[in-house]
Write a protein that holds these residues in place. Structure first.
Motif, mmCIF file in Angstrom:
data_model
loop_
_atom_site.group_PDB
_atom_site.id
_atom_site.type_symbol
_atom_site.label_atom_id
_atom_site.label_comp_id
_atom_site.label_asym_id
_atom_site.label_seq_id
_atom_site.Cartn_x
_atom_site.Cartn_y
_atom_site.Cartn_z
ATOM 1 N N GLU A 19 0.974 -0.961 -0.177
ATOM 2 C CA GLU A 19 0.097 -0.092 0.266
ATOM 3 C C GLU A 19 0.926 1.237 0.060
ATOM 4 O O GLU A 19 0.541 2.176 -0.789
ATOM 5 C CB GLU A 19 -0.978 0.124 1.351
ATOM 6 N N LEU A 20 1.844 1.386 0.730
ATOM 7 C CA LEU A 20 3.006 2.430 0.798
ATOM 8 C C LEU A 20 3.571 2.522 -0.626
ATOM 9 O O LEU A 20 3.378 3.835 -1.045
ATOM 10 C CB LEU A 20 4.084 2.234 1.693
ATOM 11 N N LYS A 21 3.766 1.703 -1.493
ATOM 12 C CA LYS A 21 4.240 1.635 -2.548
ATOM 13 C C LYS A 21 3.617 2.402 -3.552
ATOM 14 O O LYS A 21 3.819 3.013 -4.197
ATOM 15 C CB LYS A 21 4.971 0.264 -3.230
ATOM 16 N N THR A 22 2.326 1.976 -3.439
ATOM 17 C CA THR A 22 1.118 2.249 -4.457
ATOM 18 C C THR A 22 0.827 3.803 -4.291
ATOM 19 O O THR A 22 0.429 4.641 -4.992
ATOM 20 C CB THR A 22 -0.034 1.240 -4.435
ATOM 21 N N PHE A 23 0.730 3.930 -2.826
ATOM 22 C CA PHE A 23 0.295 5.428 -2.355
ATOM 23 C C PHE A 23 1.532 6.348 -2.846
ATOM 24 O O PHE A 23 1.352 7.471 -3.544
ATOM 25 C CB PHE A 23 0.438 5.450 -0.898
ATOM 26 N N LYS A 38 -3.047 15.585 1.375
ATOM 27 C CA LYS A 38 -4.306 15.640 0.512
ATOM 28 C C LYS A 38 -4.567 14.137 -0.042
ATOM 29 O O LYS A 38 -5.645 13.677 -0.018
ATOM 30 C CB LYS A 38 -4.129 16.266 -0.755
ATOM 31 N N HIS A 39 -3.563 13.229 -0.289
ATOM 32 C CA HIS A 39 -3.575 12.109 -0.847
ATOM 33 C C HIS A 39 -4.119 11.065 0.159
ATOM 34 O O HIS A 39 -4.888 10.185 0.019
ATOM 35 C CB HIS A 39 -2.282 11.438 -1.171
ATOM 36 N N LEU A 40 -3.639 11.410 1.324
ATOM 37 C CA LEU A 40 -4.060 10.343 2.801
ATOM 38 C C LEU A 40 -5.554 10.885 2.892
ATOM 39 O O LEU A 40 -6.089 9.744 3.347
ATOM 40 C CB LEU A 40 -3.122 10.774 3.798
ATOM 41 N N LYS A 41 -5.885 11.842 2.733
ATOM 42 C CA LYS A 41 -7.392 12.416 2.784
ATOM 43 C C LYS A 41 -8.361 11.572 2.229
ATOM 44 O O LYS A 41 -9.419 11.041 2.497
ATOM 45 C CB LYS A 41 -7.694 13.827 2.779
#
Length: 565
Positions: free
Chosen positions: A481-485, A505-508
């Motif tokens: 998930e970290l890699k994709t994020f 913004k992306h985490l939201k």
């Protein structure tokens, strides 16, 4: 390294001249012997035993030596200067004069005497035995001076005639040295090619391509392919990847087939050649997206700043020689990477690595390709409970056949307890990303650098405040998930720095959104309500039926049937 050379002088006066010329020659290691015709042959036999690489002699002696040895022989030619010298000596002699000899002497002599209109007759012999009879005949015809090679001068002396030996000068000897070097290099090249072919035949392979140190093709043989399945230029990259002297790698062929390529180095003298033995992988002739066979040429990069990951890799390194592994870790923890890590530790880049979905295991042949050393099985929880015992049985059979077998599980799943708690299994528990938060920072740096190298993304730096946000997040999908994020972040970022606001913004977007139910969604019959719900979820999931069936808790065949109603 100097070329080991034997120079056999057919007459004594030639030796001082050879010694003088030898002093100015750097590439030939010259040994000098004296012997004319048959007297030279004992030296030739010794030369073969002593590793002589080329022989130099003259006239009939050189021709006789050629018939008795496989060593290249250089014949010292009689030059125009040599002929002019002897004709000058003979010019003041009274009476009839003749030149008698083999063609290496008489051809040049005839040309010069004709051009200069010198009254000397020229006679050519093909064999040594013809010389005496011809000289005796010339004597009866009133000839008084005979010029020629050693055998001719000896025959003239026998019959009471004056004889002049046609000697070779410095020019002819230097020319013989030059020819010796040229012939040696050509002969050595052919010799190496023959030795190379012998080595190739020893390999007894069906499809072979051999290239030299420059990558140029020197040999090819295709028995099971009508045309070469791959370009030689493509194979050149494999040479630099080769970490062991006999590596096995995989590559896609021109028609999309998966090729197994064994790469090895052949050493012939001081020259190096690369041999590629190519075959089509049997298990890939019926391709499946659930089966992948590859080489692992180097140790996979695994971040291990955290104690949890250090303990995990330490357990792998400390494992004994048992070849059955159980990797237990939630989705996204990197079990496939760990499997490749184990494969490399065991085989140091030799042999192939096969990834197989558990559903495919029953379809696989009883015997894998001999170069497949490790079998990694994933998706075990996705098969029915009835098939699980069969999967474990297959794993045991493969281990008994000498394969390294690695079974991936998301937990101590029911139906696999017999394998998990087997005394013959190496159990490795893979920590989640929340258990190894210390690795988030270096993993982030690694992923950003990797995307920059492979995709040319702009971002090369991430702010400290952004890192802290990443470390605070729980990452239920773990490292995957970290890699994709980070992929989403860096591909969207046009600048060189990733800021806190961008990460926030992306985490939201990952936070669950409150659902808003349309009042009209729950009106009508049960079947109508169900169909509207399915259509709404399909729209939210961009028509991805796999995600929709997972959200609704139904299998894909049921979903497909309800969509058709």
């Amino acid at each position: 390294m100097k070329i080991k050379t034997l120079f056999i002088a057919p007459y004594p006066a030639m030796i001082p001249l050879i010694e003088e010329c030898r002093g100015k020659e750097d590439d030939l290691d010259i040994k000098i012997e004296r012997g004319n015709l048959g007297h030279a042959l004992p030296y030739v036999k010794n030369a073969e035993a002593n590793g002589t690489e080329i022989i130099i002699s003259r006239g009939g002696t050189a021709k006789l030596i050629e018939q008795e040895t496989n060593i290249p022989v250089i014949d010292v030619q009689v030059s125009g200067y040599d002929m002019l010298r002897v004709l000058t000596l003979a010019n003041d002699f009274p009476g009839k004069k003749a030149i008698v000899g083999f063609s290496n002497i008489t051809l040049g002599a005839k040309t010069i005497t004709d051009i200069l209109e010198i009254g000397i007759e020229v006679f050519t012999v093909a064999k040594e035995e013809e010389v005496e009879g011809l000289v005796f005949e010339l004597k009866s015809k009133g000839f008084e001076l005979i010029m020629g090679d050693v055998v001719t001068v000896e025959a003239a002396s026998k019959f009471g005639l004056e004889g002049i030996l046609i000697q070779s000068g410095r020019e002819a000897i230097y020319d013989a040295f030059y020819k010796a070097k040229s012939v040696y290099h050509s002969f050595r090249k052919k010799q190496m090619e023959n030795e190379l072919l012998k080595e190739i035949l020893k390999a007894n392979a069906e499809n072979i391509l051999v290239t030299d140190s420059k990558g140029e093709k020197v040999f090819e043989q295709w028995n099971t392919f009508t045309l070469p399945p791959v370009q030689p230029s493509q194979l050149g990259t494999l040479v630099h990847r080769m970490e062991s002297p006999n590596s096995v790698v995989t590559m896609n062929g021109k028609k999309g087939e998966v090729l197994k390529i064994r790469v090895s180095t052949l050493k012939i003298g001081e020259e190096s050649f690369t041999q590629f033995v190519i075959s089509e992988l049997e298990s890939e002739k019926q391709p499946s997206s659930n089966v992948k066979i590859e080489a692992v040429p180097q140790l996979p990069m695994i971040i291990q700043e955290s104690e949890a990951m250090k303990e995990c890799l330490g357990a792998i390194s400390a494992a004994n020689n048992r070849n059955f592994w159980i990797l237990i870790g939630s989705a996204g923890t990197g079990k496939s990477l760990i499997a490749r890590y184990i494969h490399y530790l065991r085989y140091q880049g030799r042999g192939l690595f096969a990834s197989i979905h558990a559903e495919e295991n029953m379809k696989m042949p009883d015997g894998f390709d001999e170069d497949i050393r490790t079998i990694f099985i994933y998706g075990a929880e996705e098969i029915s409970s009835k098939k699980r015992s069969g999967l474990v049985k297959h794993c045991k059979q493969w281990t008994q056949a000498g394969k390294e077998v690695i079974l991936s599980l998301q937990g101590e799943t029911k139906g696999f307890h017999s394998a998990i708690f087997d005394d013959e299994a190496n159990r490795v528990y893979i920590p989640s990303l929340t258990e190894r938060r210390e690795d988030i920072r270096p993993m982030t740096a690694y992923f950003i650098a990797s995307f920059h190298q492979k995709l040319g993304t702009s971002a090369i730096k991430i702010k400290e405040e952004a890192i802290e946000l990443l470390e605070q997040y729980n990452w239920p999908g773990n490292a995957a998930e970290l890699k994709t994020f980070l992929y989403d972040v860096v591909t969207a970022e046009k600048g060189y720095t990733i800021w806190k606001e961008t990460v926030a913004k992306h985490l939201k977007r990952k936070q669950p959104r409150p659902s808003q139910i349309d009042e009209g969604l729950l009106t009508g019959t049960l079947d109508q309500i169900e169909k509207r719900i399915i259509e709404a979820v399909m729209e939210e999931e961009d028509q991805n039926q796999t995600k929709v069936s997972k959200r609704l808790g139904i299998n894909r065949s049921t979903l497909w049937r309800k969509l058709k109603q």
